[in-house]
Design a protein around this motif. Structure first.
Motif, PDB file in Angstrom:
ATOM      1  N   LYS A 199       0.830  -1.203   0.000  1.00  0.00           N
ATOM      2  CA  LYS A 199       0.000   0.000   0.000  1.00  0.00           C
ATOM      3  C   LYS A 199       0.866   1.254   0.000  1.00  0.00           C
ATOM      4  O   LYS A 199       0.491   2.268  -0.584  1.00  0.00           O
ATOM      5  N   ASP A 200       2.017   1.190   0.641  1.00  0.00           N
ATOM      6  CA  ASP A 200       2.927   2.339   0.657  1.00  0.00           C
ATOM      7  C   ASP A 200       3.408   2.675  -0.750  1.00  0.00           C
ATOM      8  O   ASP A 200       3.540   3.842  -1.100  1.00  0.00           O
ATOM      9  N   ARG A 210       0.412  10.010  -5.945  1.00  0.00           N
ATOM     10  CA  ARG A 210       0.402  11.238  -5.166  1.00  0.00           C
ATOM     11  C   ARG A 210      -0.315  12.339  -5.938  1.00  0.00           C
ATOM     12  O   ARG A 210      -0.145  12.483  -7.144  1.00  0.00           O
ATOM     13  N   ARG A 211      -1.107  13.108  -5.234  1.00  0.00           N
ATOM     14  CA  ARG A 211      -1.815  14.246  -5.815  1.00  0.00           C
ATOM     15  C   ARG A 211      -1.051  15.516  -5.456  1.00  0.00           C
ATOM     16  O   ARG A 211      -0.557  15.659  -4.342  1.00  0.00           O
ATOM     17  N   TYR A 212      -0.971  16.424  -6.402  1.00  0.00           N
ATOM     18  CA  TYR A 212      -0.256  17.666  -6.192  1.00  0.00           C
ATOM     19  C   TYR A 212      -1.252  18.814  -6.119  1.00  0.00           C
ATOM     20  O   TYR A 212      -2.176  18.898  -6.922  1.00  0.00           O
ATOM     21  N   PHE A 258      11.668  19.114  -6.561  1.00  0.00           N
ATOM     22  CA  PHE A 258      10.358  19.077  -5.920  1.00  0.00           C
ATOM     23  C   PHE A 258       9.909  17.664  -5.542  1.00  0.00           C
ATOM     24  O   PHE A 258       8.795  17.474  -5.082  1.00  0.00           O
ATOM     25  N   GLY A 259      10.767  16.675  -5.759  1.00  0.00           N
ATOM     26  CA  GLY A 259      10.456  15.309  -5.339  1.00  0.00           C
ATOM     27  C   GLY A 259       9.380  14.637  -6.167  1.00  0.00           C
ATOM     28  O   GLY A 259       8.591  13.857  -5.646  1.00  0.00           O
ATOM     29  N   THR A 297       6.926  12.747 -16.763  1.00  0.00           N
ATOM     30  CA  THR A 297       5.787  13.010 -17.643  1.00  0.00           C
ATOM     31  C   THR A 297       4.706  13.833 -16.944  1.00  0.00           C
ATOM     32  O   THR A 297       3.939  14.519 -17.613  1.00  0.00           O
ATOM     33  N   VAL A 298       4.656  13.781 -15.617  1.00  0.00           N
ATOM     34  CA  VAL A 298       3.693  14.598 -14.872  1.00  0.00           C
ATOM     35  C   VAL A 298       3.985  16.074 -15.128  1.00  0.00           C
ATOM     36  O   VAL A 298       3.091  16.853 -15.464  1.00  0.00           O
TER      37      VAL A 298
END
Length: 183
Positions: free
Chosen positions: A61-62, A69-71, A96-97, A102-103
């Protein structure tokens, strides 16, 4: 087809032989530790869909929490400002990690499309059909410029409200259908 990766060998010689449970667990652990999927696919001779199915079925799950992750809009704006100021997309990802390049590429494309749309809205209409003849054509141009400026101002104010709501954690906008409080 024996290749080495982090001290582990693939003993799989025939693609028709199913993977053992231990091999599947090892492959899932390798992906979760950061080994690129491309390397694992070439090492074990498997298809991307097999790998995706295993990660869905056996992944932790981790791993998925980090992966999906949502930004926030302010994070997106910070990244886009950095890219606009000359930082490469790769550098922005590291800074920014953000794991997937592609994001950021998608955000840049979206921003360019929005900017192009704004430019079209600002550009005055130059159609002869729309412009009345005579002295009022100057008034029409002036009104179009005022409208474009008002639209930009509205967009800027909406952005400021979004930032304030996000940072102050309060609802500023009135909800539709909300009851007014008695005075």
């Amino acid at each position: 087809m024996e290749t080495k990766r982090a001290g582990k060998k693939s003993t799989r010689e025939n693609k028709n032989v199913p993977f053992t449970k231990r091999e599947i667990e090892t492959i899932v652990e390798m992906i979760e530790s950061g080994v690129p999927r491309r390397e694992i696919r070439s090492q074990y001779g498997m298809h991307e869909s097999t790998l995706t199915n295993w990660m869905t079925r056996y992944g932790s799950k981790d791993y998925y929490a980090e992966r999906s992750r949502r930004y926030s809009p302010s994070e997106k704006r910070s990244v886009l400002r950095a890219v606009e100021s000359g930082m490469s997309v790769r550098e922005a990802c590291v800074t920014f990690g953000i794991k997937c390049r592609t994001v950021v590429d998608r955000w840049v494309r979206q921003q360019k499309a929005e900017n192009a749309e704004l430019r079209r809205q600002i550009a005055p209409v130059k159609s002869e059909e729309k412009e009345p003849k005579g002295d009022s054509s100057g008034q029409v141009k002036e009104l179009e410029e005022q409208l474009a400026e008002a639209q930009l101002k509205i967009r800027a104010l909406e952005t400021m409200i979004d930032i304030a709501e996000e940072q102050l954690k309060i609802d500023i906008r009135k909800k539709s259908g909300a009851k007014q409080s008695p005075k």
